[in-house]
Design a protein around this motif. Structure first.
Motif, PDB file in Angstrom:
ATOM      1  N   LYS A 115       0.822  -1.207   0.000  1.00 48.76           N
ATOM      2  CA  LYS A 115       0.000   0.000   0.000  1.00 48.76           C
ATOM      3  C   LYS A 115       0.861   1.264   0.000  1.00 48.76           C
ATOM      4  O   LYS A 115       0.442   2.299  -0.525  1.00 48.76           O
ATOM      5  CB  LYS A 115      -0.930  -0.003   1.216  1.00 48.76           C
ATOM      6  CG  LYS A 115      -2.039  -1.039   1.141  1.00 48.76           C
ATOM      7  CD  LYS A 115      -2.917  -1.013   2.386  1.00 48.76           C
ATOM      8  CE  LYS A 115      -4.049  -2.031   2.293  1.00 48.76           C
ATOM      9  NZ  LYS A 115      -4.879  -2.037   3.533  1.00 48.76           N
ATOM     10  N   ILE A 154       0.787   3.124   7.956  1.00 49.77           N
ATOM     11  CA  ILE A 154      -0.359   2.357   7.449  1.00 49.77           C
ATOM     12  C   ILE A 154      -0.582   1.124   8.319  1.00 49.77           C
ATOM     13  O   ILE A 154      -1.718   0.781   8.669  1.00 49.77           O
ATOM     14  CB  ILE A 154      -0.136   1.966   5.975  1.00 49.77           C
ATOM     15  CG1 ILE A 154      -0.251   3.204   5.075  1.00 49.77           C
ATOM     16  CG2 ILE A 154      -1.132   0.890   5.536  1.00 49.77           C
ATOM     17  CD1 ILE A 154       0.131   2.948   3.624  1.00 49.77           C
ATOM     18  N   ARG A 180       1.283   8.614  -3.950  1.00 48.07           N
ATOM     19  CA  ARG A 180       0.333   7.497  -3.957  1.00 48.07           C
ATOM     20  C   ARG A 180       0.244   6.870  -2.569  1.00 48.07           C
ATOM     21  O   ARG A 180      -0.852   6.540  -2.079  1.00 48.07           O
ATOM     22  CB  ARG A 180       0.775   6.434  -4.963  1.00 48.07           C
ATOM     23  CG  ARG A 180       0.547   6.801  -6.422  1.00 48.07           C
ATOM     24  CD  ARG A 180       1.118   5.738  -7.322  1.00 48.07           C
ATOM     25  NE  ARG A 180       0.928   6.057  -8.732  1.00 48.07           N
ATOM     26  CZ  ARG A 180       1.564   5.449  -9.722  1.00 48.07           C
ATOM     27  NH1 ARG A 180       2.424   4.476  -9.461  1.00 48.07           N
ATOM     28  NH2 ARG A 180       1.341   5.793 -10.978  1.00 48.07           N
ATOM     29  N   ASN A 183      -1.709   9.146  -0.258  1.00 51.31           N
ATOM     30  CA  ASN A 183      -3.147   9.085  -0.526  1.00 51.31           C
ATOM     31  C   ASN A 183      -3.784   7.867   0.132  1.00 51.31           C
ATOM     32  O   ASN A 183      -4.912   7.938   0.646  1.00 51.31           O
ATOM     33  CB  ASN A 183      -3.396   9.060  -2.032  1.00 51.31           C
ATOM     34  CG  ASN A 183      -3.054  10.381  -2.704  1.00 51.31           C
ATOM     35  OD1 ASN A 183      -2.939  11.413  -2.047  1.00 51.31           O
ATOM     36  ND2 ASN A 183      -2.864  10.350  -4.010  1.00 51.31           N
ATOM     37  N   THR A 184      -3.073   6.747   0.125  1.00 47.16           N
ATOM     38  CA  THR A 184      -3.578   5.543   0.791  1.00 47.16           C
ATOM     39  C   THR A 184      -3.604   5.733   2.300  1.00 47.16           C
ATOM     40  O   THR A 184      -4.574   5.364   2.976  1.00 47.16           O
ATOM     41  CB  THR A 184      -2.686   4.336   0.441  1.00 47.16           C
ATOM     42  OG1 THR A 184      -2.711   4.121  -0.968  1.00 47.16           O
ATOM     43  CG2 THR A 184      -3.175   3.076   1.143  1.00 47.16           C
TER      44      THR A 184
END
Length: 238
Positions: A115, A154, A180, A183-184
């Motif tokens: 991710k 995360i 990216r 954003n996750t």
């Protein structure tokens, strides 16, 4: 426990106000960006929200609780931090990511790495996830360290994210990958971000413009004049 409220916040040093006074609220799942000149108080505000220190006056509360009344361990369970100065331990890639959740399985670590857009470069290392990282992350590029830091956040899965956007100093390829990953990370969470790029602030629920520790503007992007910050910064944000 993810709503953040700063009320009558004041911080001073040697008789000079650094933040004086600040009032704003971020609803659960909200996205607040902080912009302003160097020395405007952005990093100080972020550190107060992480309770690196307490304000001289006023309160920072999370979920209706004053941060000063929370045990550090309880607070840290609810906050993930990704700052520009990423520190990695002299340990394996796997254990550096696992720092976000000590009991994480290998499968959870790999999923977080995917991710965060870092699984691919990890698998190309000599020993993959068991590759040793040099002290402070000296064996990795800036973009790689950022993505590992985001993977750690995360994996932690805290409801509040404090983010000092660090894509401005990266090369284009790394910038895309880190963005990216960011954003996750921020999806569905309460977010405070020190912003440097238009793409970061365009969709913010609230933008706070700081100048010498004071809020000089507050609102959505289309509502701001941005006349209170320097021309180069203003041009980057309009």
């Amino acid at each position: 426990m993810s709503q953040l409220i700063c009320k009558n916040l004041l911080v001073g040093y040697e008789g000079k106000a650094i933040l004086d006074p600040l009032n704003f609220e971020i609803h659960a799942g909200g996205y607040l960006c902080v912009v302003g000149e160097n020395g405007a108080g952005k990093s100080t505000l972020m550190k107060l929200c992480a309770r690196f220190y307490d304000p001289g006056e006023g309160t920072v509360s999370m979920g209706g609780q004053d941060l000063s009344t929370l045990e550090p361990e309880s607070l840290m369970k609810n906050i993930s931090m990704v700052f520009q100065d990423v520190y990695l331990f002299q340990d394996t890639i796997r254990n550096n990511i696992r720092f976000g959740k000590n009991d994480a399985t290998d499968e959870e670590i790999i999923e977080a790495a995917k991710k965060a857009q870092c699984h691919e470069f990890i698998t190309k290392l000599s020993k993959g996830y068991d590759t040793m990282v040099g002290e402070g992350g000296c064996t990795l590029s800036g973009g790689e360290k950022q993505r590992l830091s985001i993977a750690r956040a995360i994996l932690k899965d805290a409801p509040v994210v404090l983010l000092d956007e660090a894509t401005a100093s990266l090369d284009p390829e790394n910038e895309v990958e880190v963005q990216r990953a960011i954003n996750t990370l921020i999806a569905g969470r309460t977010v405070i971000v020190i912003a440097h790029r238009l793409k970061t602030i365009r969709n913010a629920d609230t933008i706070v413009v700081l100048d010498e520790g004071r809020i000089v503007e507050k609102g959505r992007h289309e509502d701001l004049s941005l006349i209170h910050i320097s021309e180069p910064t203003r041009l980057a944000l309009i």
